[in-house]
Design a protein around this motif. Structure first.
Motif, PDB file in Angstrom:
ATOM      1  N   GLY A  14      -3.384  -3.157  -1.123  1.00  0.00           N
ATOM      2  CA  GLY A  14      -4.217  -2.013  -0.810  1.00  0.00           C
ATOM      3  C   GLY A  14      -4.187  -0.993  -1.928  1.00  0.00           C
ATOM      4  O   GLY A  14      -4.097  -1.341  -3.103  1.00  0.00           O
ATOM      5  N   GLU A  15      -4.244   0.273  -1.569  1.00  0.00           N
ATOM      6  CA  GLU A  15      -4.215   1.339  -2.554  1.00  0.00           C
ATOM      7  C   GLU A  15      -2.771   1.589  -2.977  1.00  0.00           C
ATOM      8  O   GLU A  15      -1.954   2.053  -2.186  1.00  0.00           O
ATOM      9  CB  GLU A  15      -4.829   2.604  -1.962  1.00  0.00           C
ATOM     10  N   CYS A  16      -2.460   1.249  -4.210  1.00  0.00           N
ATOM     11  CA  CYS A  16      -1.104   1.468  -4.702  1.00  0.00           C
ATOM     12  C   CYS A  16      -1.118   1.483  -6.221  1.00  0.00           C
ATOM     13  O   CYS A  16      -2.046   0.980  -6.860  1.00  0.00           O
ATOM     14  CB  CYS A  16      -0.142   0.391  -4.189  1.00  0.00           C
ATOM     15  N   SER A  17      -0.089   2.060  -6.772  1.00  0.00           N
ATOM     16  CA  SER A  17      -0.003   2.167  -8.226  1.00  0.00           C
ATOM     17  C   SER A  17       0.296   0.814  -8.851  1.00  0.00           C
ATOM     18  O   SER A  17       1.037   0.000  -8.296  1.00  0.00           O
ATOM     19  CB  SER A  17       1.094   3.162  -8.603  1.00  0.00           C
TER      20      SER A  17
ATOM     21  N   ARG B  67      -0.123   4.138   1.007  1.00  0.00           N
ATOM     22  CA  ARG B  67      -0.516   5.030   2.100  1.00  0.00           C
ATOM     23  C   ARG B  67       0.387   4.770   3.300  1.00  0.00           C
ATOM     24  O   ARG B  67       0.539   3.634   3.747  1.00  0.00           O
ATOM     25  CB  ARG B  67      -1.980   4.799   2.474  1.00  0.00           C
TER      26      ARG B  67
ATOM     27  N   GLU C  33     -14.083  -2.158 -10.554  1.00  0.00           N
ATOM     28  CA  GLU C  33     -12.787  -2.376  -9.919  1.00  0.00           C
ATOM     29  C   GLU C  33     -12.664  -3.806  -9.406  1.00  0.00           C
ATOM     30  O   GLU C  33     -11.620  -4.441  -9.535  1.00  0.00           O
ATOM     31  CB  GLU C  33     -12.590  -1.384  -8.776  1.00  0.00           C
TER      32      GLU C  33
ATOM     33  N   ASN D  77     -10.784  -3.179  -1.881  1.00  0.00           N
ATOM     34  CA  ASN D  77     -11.490  -2.311  -2.817  1.00  0.00           C
ATOM     35  C   ASN D  77     -12.155  -1.206  -2.007  1.00  0.00           C
ATOM     36  O   ASN D  77     -13.259  -1.376  -1.493  1.00  0.00           O
ATOM     37  CB  ASN D  77     -12.522  -3.112  -3.613  1.00  0.00           C
ATOM     38  N   VAL D  78     -11.461  -0.086  -1.885  1.00  0.00           N
ATOM     39  CA  VAL D  78     -11.939   0.999  -1.029  1.00  0.00           C
ATOM     40  C   VAL D  78     -13.270   1.541  -1.513  1.00  0.00           C
ATOM     41  O   VAL D  78     -14.205   1.748  -0.742  1.00  0.00           O
ATOM     42  CB  VAL D  78     -10.888   2.128  -0.959  1.00  0.00           C
ATOM     43  N   ASP D  79     -13.385   1.778  -2.815  1.00  0.00           N
ATOM     44  CA  ASP D  79     -14.616   2.350  -3.371  1.00  0.00           C
ATOM     45  C   ASP D  79     -15.723   1.322  -3.528  1.00  0.00           C
ATOM     46  O   ASP D  79     -16.883   1.676  -3.744  1.00  0.00           O
ATOM     47  CB  ASP D  79     -14.331   2.996  -4.733  1.00  0.00           C
TER      48      ASP D  79
ATOM     49  N   ASP E 190       0.848  -1.187   0.000  1.00  0.00           N
ATOM     50  CA  ASP E 190       0.000   0.000   0.000  1.00  0.00           C
ATOM     51  C   ASP E 190       0.885   1.239   0.000  1.00  0.00           C
ATOM     52  O   ASP E 190       1.899   1.271   0.706  1.00  0.00           O
ATOM     53  CB  ASP E 190      -0.912   0.003   1.236  1.00  0.00           C
TER      54      ASP E 190
ATOM     55  N   ASN F  46     -13.304  -2.274   1.901  1.00  0.00           N
ATOM     56  CA  ASN F  46     -12.537  -1.620   2.966  1.00  0.00           C
ATOM     57  C   ASN F  46     -13.310  -0.395   3.430  1.00  0.00           C
ATOM     58  O   ASN F  46     -13.742   0.392   2.607  1.00  0.00           O
ATOM     59  CB  ASN F  46     -11.163  -1.206   2.435  1.00  0.00           C
TER      60      ASN F  46
ATOM     61  N   ARG G 168      -1.216  -1.933  -9.105  1.00  0.00           N
ATOM     62  CA  ARG G 168      -1.374  -3.154  -8.308  1.00  0.00           C
ATOM     63  C   ARG G 168      -1.912  -4.325  -9.111  1.00  0.00           C
ATOM     64  O   ARG G 168      -1.797  -5.468  -8.693  1.00  0.00           O
ATOM     65  CB  ARG G 168      -2.278  -2.897  -7.107  1.00  0.00           C
TER      66      ARG G 168
END
Length: 223
Positions: free
Chosen positions: A55-58, A8, A86, A79-81, A6, A101, A60
């Motif tokens: 997680g959130e990353c470029s 973040r 996605e 999947n945050v959104d 991630d 998430n 991925r």
């Protein structure tokens, strides 16, 4: 150990997902660091990884394939959104599961265990006598050796093994192989498939393991 990928800072520096509370060690890596590590990590390090959480990353979506070339550990993605597209894209990239998430740590651990159970079941396959089927596209093993079968015959054999000891009708087999709404195909095609399957099995085993009774259906004998 669980690897969290991630970009973040709070996830790469602090276990905010809560694995530590369950006594599970984690290592957080940013995407750029993870890509270098997964390509060059020695086998003992990879063998210690229980799962990878993306997680959130470029970029991925490139990671699942890279991971699976070197490790059998489950790959999960957050999947945050929680968008459908996605989720579909992540599954297409090769992840084993997608989790919304935020989520509870117990759910993540339960999903990791479920993935591992499925992997073991797929690897071992289902057995009936001298027949082993896998259900993942691989040819069955008959008499200890792989037996190449056309796709329809393989699916029929998988269905018979999954119902071994029980008699199944021609309609049940048809619905399993062709689906419930294949009206353009006559279900009598099943008789032709099974006739060819029985010949192949008889040639390999020296006997016919499929018992059939008119109007009652078919049953795989566990012998």
């Amino acid at each position: 150990m669980i690897i969290i990928v991630d970009d973040r800072e709070e996830l790469t520096c602090v276990d905010t997902l809560g694995f530590g509370r369950e006594g599970i060690s984690t290592e957080g890596l940013a995407a750029c660091d993870f890509e270098d590590w997964v390509r060059t990590a020695p086998e003992p390090e990879l063998a210690a990884v229980e799962a990878f959480v993306l997680g959130e990353c470029s970029d991925r979506r490139i990671f699942p394939k890279m991971i699976k070339q070197r490790s059998r550990a489950p790959v999960l993605a957050l999947n945050v959104d929680q968008s459908l597209q996605e989720t579909l894209d992540l599954f297409a990239s090769g992840v084993d599961d997608v989790i919304g998430n935020p989520t509870h740590i117990h759910e993540i651990l339960a999903r990791i265990k479920a993935i591992k159970r499925r992997a073991v079941a797929e690897a071992e396959g289902a057995v009936s006598g001298e027949i082993r089927v896998f259900g993942d596209g691989r040819d069955p093993e008959v008499g200890g050796e792989p037996l190449h079968l056309p796709r329809r015959e393989r699916r029929i054999l998988e269905y018979l093994v999954s119902n071994k000891g029980r008699r199944v009708t021609k309609s049940q087999i048809f619905n399993f192989v062709y689906g419930l709404f294949s009206e353009e195909i006559d279900e009598n095609v099943i008789e032709s498939h099974i006739s060819k399957l029985r010949k192949r099995l008889r040639h390999r085993l020296g006997h016919d393991p499929i018992d059939s009774q008119r109007y009652l259906g078919y049953r795989l004998l566990d012998a």
